[in-house]
Design an enzyme around this catalytic site. Structure first.
Site, PDB file in Angstrom:
ATOM      1  N   GLY A 235      -7.762  41.171  30.462  1.00 23.99           N
ATOM      2  CA  GLY A 235      -8.078  42.393  29.707  1.00 23.99           C
ATOM      3  C   GLY A 235      -9.363  43.018  30.209  1.00 23.99           C
TER       4      GLY A 235
ATOM      5  N   SER B 129      -9.794  45.685  32.152  1.00 21.05           N
ATOM      6  CA  SER B 129      -9.780  47.089  32.579  1.00 21.05           C
ATOM      7  C   SER B 129     -10.684  47.972  31.745  1.00 21.05           C
ATOM      8  CB  SER B 129      -8.349  47.646  32.548  1.00 21.05           C
ATOM      9  OG  SER B 129      -7.823  47.586  31.241  1.00 21.05           O
TER      10      SER B 129
ATOM     11  N   TYR C 127      -2.108  39.496  13.843  1.00 21.43           N
ATOM     12  CA  TYR C 127      -3.352  39.429  14.628  1.00 21.43           C
ATOM     13  C   TYR C 127      -4.255  38.296  14.128  1.00 21.43           C
ATOM     14  CZ  TYR C 127      -7.656  41.383  16.769  1.00 21.43           C
ATOM     15  OH  TYR C 127      -8.816  41.585  17.479  1.00 21.43           O
TER      16      TYR C 127
ATOM     17  N   LYS D 193      -5.413  35.028  16.171  1.00 21.66           N
ATOM     18  CA  LYS D 193      -6.840  34.786  16.417  1.00 21.66           C
ATOM     19  C   LYS D 193      -7.290  33.461  15.787  1.00 21.66           C
ATOM     20  CE  LYS D 193      -7.727  38.484  18.852  1.00 21.66           C
ATOM     21  NZ  LYS D 193      -8.079  38.370  20.279  1.00 21.66           N
TER      22      LYS D 193
HETATM   23  P1  NDP Z   1      -9.143  47.323  24.276  1.00 25.54           P
HETATM   24  O1  NDP Z   1      -7.902  47.813  23.638  1.00 25.54           O
HETATM   25  O2  NDP Z   1     -10.261  48.267  24.538  1.00 25.54           O
HETATM   26  O3  NDP Z   1      -8.805  46.578  25.664  1.00 25.54           O
HETATM   27  C1  NDP Z   1      -7.781  45.625  25.695  1.00 25.54           C
HETATM   28  C2  NDP Z   1      -7.706  45.040  27.089  1.00 25.54           C
HETATM   29  O4  NDP Z   1      -6.626  44.103  27.122  1.00 25.54           O
HETATM   30  C3  NDP Z   1      -7.424  46.086  28.136  1.00 25.54           C
HETATM   31  O5  NDP Z   1      -8.086  45.740  29.331  1.00 25.54           O
HETATM   32  C4  NDP Z   1      -5.921  45.970  28.320  1.00 25.54           C
HETATM   33  O6  NDP Z   1      -5.585  46.405  29.603  1.00 25.54           O
HETATM   34  C5  NDP Z   1      -5.715  44.476  28.149  1.00 25.54           C
HETATM   35  N1  NDP Z   1      -4.368  44.108  27.768  1.00 25.54           N
HETATM   36  C6  NDP Z   1      -3.710  44.439  26.643  1.00 25.54           C
HETATM   37  N2  NDP Z   1      -2.475  43.930  26.663  1.00 25.54           N
HETATM   38  C7  NDP Z   1      -2.364  43.263  27.828  1.00 25.54           C
HETATM   39  C8  NDP Z   1      -1.315  42.539  28.438  1.00 25.54           C
HETATM   40  N3  NDP Z   1      -0.125  42.385  27.852  1.00 25.54           N
HETATM   41  N4  NDP Z   1      -1.530  41.994  29.643  1.00 25.54           N
HETATM   42  C9  NDP Z   1      -2.722  42.152  30.274  1.00 25.54           C
HETATM   43  N5  NDP Z   1      -3.750  42.807  29.748  1.00 25.54           N
HETATM   44  C10 NDP Z   1      -3.560  43.377  28.539  1.00 25.54           C
HETATM   45  O7  NDP Z   1      -9.628  46.122  23.342  1.00 25.54           O
HETATM   46  P2  NDP Z   1     -11.075  45.458  23.120  1.00 25.54           P
HETATM   47  O8  NDP Z   1     -11.847  45.494  24.357  1.00 25.54           O
HETATM   48  O9  NDP Z   1     -11.625  46.017  21.879  1.00 25.54           O
HETATM   49  O10 NDP Z   1     -10.627  43.969  22.780  1.00 25.54           O
HETATM   50  C11 NDP Z   1     -10.741  42.879  23.690  1.00 25.54           C
HETATM   51  C12 NDP Z   1     -10.496  41.596  22.921  1.00 25.54           C
HETATM   52  O11 NDP Z   1     -11.466  41.498  21.880  1.00 25.54           O
HETATM   53  C13 NDP Z   1      -9.131  41.525  22.255  1.00 25.54           C
HETATM   54  O12 NDP Z   1      -8.631  40.209  22.319  1.00 25.54           O
HETATM   55  C14 NDP Z   1      -9.440  41.901  20.831  1.00 25.54           C
HETATM   56  O13 NDP Z   1      -8.499  41.354  19.940  1.00 25.54           O
HETATM   57  C15 NDP Z   1     -10.807  41.275  20.654  1.00 25.54           C
HETATM   58  N6  NDP Z   1     -11.574  41.837  19.566  1.00 25.54           N
HETATM   59  C16 NDP Z   1     -11.941  43.163  19.557  1.00 25.54           C
HETATM   60  C17 NDP Z   1     -12.658  43.664  18.493  1.00 25.54           C
HETATM   61  C18 NDP Z   1     -13.100  45.082  18.413  1.00 25.54           C
HETATM   62  O14 NDP Z   1     -13.678  45.476  17.381  1.00 25.54           O
HETATM   63  N7  NDP Z   1     -12.903  45.909  19.432  1.00 25.54           N
HETATM   64  C19 NDP Z   1     -13.025  42.810  17.354  1.00 25.54           C
HETATM   65  C20 NDP Z   1     -12.590  41.453  17.464  1.00 25.54           C
HETATM   66  C21 NDP Z   1     -11.899  40.992  18.529  1.00 25.54           C
HETATM   67  P3  NDP Z   1      -4.223  47.177  29.977  1.00 25.54           P
HETATM   68  O15 NDP Z   1      -3.831  48.001  28.802  1.00 25.54           O
HETATM   69  O16 NDP Z   1      -4.590  47.967  31.188  1.00 25.54           O
HETATM   70  O17 NDP Z   1      -3.255  46.093  30.283  1.00 25.54           O
END
Ligand code: NDP
Length: 246
Positions: free
Chosen positions: A11, A13, A153, A157
């Site tokens: 993740g 990107s 979710y 988690k």
């Molecule tokens: P974003 O939605 O901004 O980014 C998600 C990332 O995961 C992207 O890089 C996306 O890339 C990648 N991704 C999603 N699905 C897939 C897949 N099937 N295969 C490969 N890559 C995937 O989320 P955040 O940065 O906010 O979240 C990152 C992590 O932190 C997550 O696990 C989230 O649950 C956790 N989190 C976030 C919080 C928040 O407040 N933002 C709070 C608590 C936890 P692409 O779409 O290009 O594949």
């Protein structure tokens, strides 16, 4: 050390994963960037290299277990080592439990939980050979205290926390640690479209009176994946500005 430690970040990107990748690269790791689409990963690799860092990338859907295991095997074959694994890729498919479809349940469990298990199983074999490993699973405060509208979710988690502790027990003697980071509200694409009244309610609960940034999470990930953190394992660190104090 002659070759830099190799860190895989899923993740990567955008959002938290991108922040973690930039930080680990700044700390001298070779960072392997993984998410579904090549374009943003290629851009991030260039950015890291322009700053004097080292990176490569693999476009992979972490929900496809065979593809994910293959990508990690590929890293081991190409680079000869895997030292750090940050399981960060995640999605939300929110809805009240009584209305949640089987598909939304299964997709979130597969992407947010099963992927971490698959990645650990593939990477840990390589870490054990090197007698060094740092695994960090990005959980969520939703997995620690629950959150209405996030049954899938929160279950995924929370599952990561049990997985983390078990891996910590199984691999500790081999020099491999496993910890979880549970972010609170972090400003990324994932939270960008939440209604203003939800954001205001959350802000009311945050002691430090600001939302978190990817850099806030990268800071603790950098610490937990460092050589000096070898006596910390099986822990969950909540990084939420004092929202839950969990
Ligand atoms: P974003 O939605 O901004 O980014 C998600 C990332 O995961 C992207 O890089 C996306 O890339 C990648 N991704 C999603 N699905 C897939 C897949 N099937 N295969 C490969 N890559 C995937 O989320 P955040 O940065 O906010 O979240 C990152 C992590 O932190 C997550 O696990 C989230 O649950 C956790 N989190 C976030 C919080 C928040 O407040 N933002 C709070 C608590 C936890 P692409 O779409 O290009 O594949």
């Amino acid at each position: 050390m002659t070759t830099p430690r190799v860190a895989i970040v899923t993740g990567a990107s955008r959002g938290i994963g991108k922040g973690v990748a930039l930080r680990l690269a700044r700390d001298g790791r070779h960072v392997v960037l993984m998410s579904r689409t090549a374009g943003p990963l290629a851009d991030l690799k260039s950015r890291i290299e322009q700053s004097g860092g080292s990176a490569s990338f693999k476009a992979v859907d972490v929900g496809d277990s065979a593809a994910l295991a293959g990508a990690i095997d590929g890293v081991a074959a190409e680079r000869g080592r895997i030292d750090i694994l940050v399981n960060n890729a995640g999605i939300t498919r929110d809805g009240l439990a009584l209305r949640m479809s089987d598909e939304d349940w299964a997709q979130v469990i597969q992407t947010n939980l099963t992927s971490a298990f698959v990645a650990i199983r593939a990477a840990a074999r390589v870490m054990m050979k090197g007698r060094f490993g740092r695994i960090v699973n990005i959980s969520s405060t939703s997995g620690v205290v629950g959150n209405a509208g996030q049954a899938n979710y929160a279950a995924a988690k929370a599952g990561l926390l049990g997985l983390t502790k078990t891996i910590a027990r199984e691999l500790g003697a081999k020099g491999v640690t496993a910890n979880a980071v549970a972010p609170g509200f972090i400003e990324t694409d994932m939270t960008a479209n939440l209604p203003d009244q939800v954001k205001e309610a959350v802000m009311g609960m945050i002691a430090v009176k600001r939302f978190g940034t990817p850099e806030d999470i990268a800071e603790i990930v950098a610490y937990l994946t460092g050589d000096g953190a070898g006596f910390i394992t099986g822990q969950t660190i909540c990084v939420d500005g004092g929202m839950t104090m969990c």
